[in-house]
Write an enzyme that holds these catalytic residues in place. Structure first.
Site, mmCIF file in Angstrom:
data_model
loop_
_atom_site.group_PDB
_atom_site.id
_atom_site.type_symbol
_atom_site.label_atom_id
_atom_site.label_comp_id
_atom_site.label_asym_id
_atom_site.label_seq_id
_atom_site.Cartn_x
_atom_site.Cartn_y
_atom_site.Cartn_z
ATOM 1 C CG ASN A 186 -57.191 -15.476 22.564
ATOM 2 O OD1 ASN A 186 -57.018 -15.323 23.780
ATOM 3 N ND2 ASN A 186 -56.193 -15.478 21.691
ATOM 4 C CB SER A 187 -60.226 -11.510 25.429
ATOM 5 O OG SER A 187 -59.938 -10.812 26.628
ATOM 6 C CB CYS A 204 -50.184 -13.245 27.218
ATOM 7 S SG CYS A 204 -51.992 -13.253 27.324
ATOM 8 C CE LYS A 229 -46.942 -18.113 21.226
ATOM 9 N NZ LYS A 229 -48.015 -19.068 21.472
ATOM 10 C CB THR A 253 -56.308 -20.358 15.088
ATOM 11 O OG1 THR A 253 -55.681 -19.492 16.037
ATOM 12 C CG2 THR A 253 -57.771 -20.005 14.972
HETATM 13 C C1 SIN Z 1 -54.632 -15.876 26.713
HETATM 14 O O1 SIN Z 1 -54.668 -16.719 27.637
HETATM 15 O O2 SIN Z 1 -55.162 -14.761 26.844
HETATM 16 C C2 SIN Z 1 -53.970 -16.207 25.432
HETATM 17 C C3 SIN Z 1 -52.560 -16.573 25.602
HETATM 18 C C4 SIN Z 1 -51.610 -15.726 24.853
HETATM 19 O O3 SIN Z 1 -51.965 -15.016 23.914
HETATM 20 O O4 SIN Z 1 -50.427 -15.769 25.179
#
Ligand code: SIN
Length: 303
Positions: free
Chosen positions: A69-70, A131, A167, A268
């Protein structure tokens, strides 16, 4: 069904099963599918001081064993979150809400924490210091133990009665050092881990699939890596660890407790199995002693 409640800092959660941030926004898309009240809580999509549009599409790319994801931290911003999204979730007062937040500067973290400090309707903050899809900012913060300690401290000082989770990124050699820094800064838990940095290419164009090139990889393929990072954190800190990464079955969740986690987040897998978190709750509650015998001391039942 036995008591599987857990204590993380000053907050007691009804069980150790959470929805990870980013999969179902502010939970409005997910709540018709699942009884959120049955879960330990929901970690909402990371918010920032101001709304963010996120990265150029495409933003999601499915792979045989996981997903890239991006997104780029697209979110509605602090004001809309506080005025619209949180009240919507609070219409069901028995849903535990952890608010994921990110910021570019220490000053912004202070402002975010001060806004949340007097508020009700949430259990705590999860600081997204990891992130991989934004320039500089979050991922770099999470690679710098001094900064992690400082950010943890300035936020915890302002929300002493709430639970503070940090996190952490798996994209680092020694996650234990970062976890220890968060603990020293006063964090109540380590949420381990965010996505792994990955990339895929389009054979026709010869270019990376995503405009930014690399992206965050999640899903079943990262399970052993996430377990490893949780295990390393468990050796480094005495605060609880919330295990995240690749959980697709009840047994995957159990492995996080064996690695030293006190709680888990499902991410996921919700896309193809939205009922999984509830089934994990049921399985743990059928045999509360199992979790308690393996999880760390903080998982002991309420007095
Ligand atoms: C994102 O919004 O790009 C994903 C969030 C994340 O990986 O912290």
């Amino acid at each position: 069904m036995g008591d599987i409640s857990i204590q993380i800092g000053p907050v007691r959660f009804k069980n150790p099963v959470f929805i990870a941030s980013g999969i179902c926004g502010y939970a409005e898309e997910y709540s018709p599918l699942v009884n959120l009240s049955r879960l330990g809580g929901v970690v909402t999509k990371t918010i920032t001081m101001l709304p963010r549009a996120g990265n150029l599409p495409p933003r999601i790319h499915e792979m045989p064993h996981g997903m890239l994801n991006s997104i780029g931290l697209e979110n509605v911003g602090l004001d809309r979150y506080v005025n619209e999204k949180l009240p919507q979730l609070n219409q069901r007062p028995d849903v535990g809400v952890m608010v994921s937040v990110a910021a570019e500067t220490e000053d912004e973290f202070i402002k975010l924490a001060e806004r949340f400090a007097p508020m009700d309707g949430y259990a705590g903050l999860e600081l997204n210091l990891s992130c991989p899809n934004v320039k500089g900012e979050a991922l770099d913060q999470g690679r710098n133990p001094q900064l992690v300690e400082k950010i943890s401290r300035i936020v915890k000082e302002r929300i002493p009665k709430k639970s503070l989770w940090i996190k952490v990124t798996p994209n680092i050699t020694d996650v234990g050092t970062v976890a220890r820094a968060a603990e020293q800064g006063g964090a109540d838990a380590i949420a381990a881990v965010n996505t792994l940095v990955g990339i895929d290419f389009d054979l026709e164009t010869g270019k990376p699939v995503f405009a930014r090139g690399s992206a965050g990889y999640s899903g079943p393929a990262i399970l052993p890596i996430a377990l490893q990072k949780v295990w390393e954190c468990a050796k480094a800190v005495s605060i609880p660890i919330v295990g995240i990464g690749g959980i697709a079955t009840i047994d995957d969740a159990r492995k996080f407790f064996l690695a030293g986690a006190t709680a888990i987040q499902v991410g996921t897998s919700l896309y193809n199995d939205p009922g999984l978190p509830e089934r994990i709750v049921d399985a743990l509650a059928e045999n509360p002693e199992w979790m308690r015998a393996r999880a760390r001391a903080s998982a002991s039942p309420a007095a």
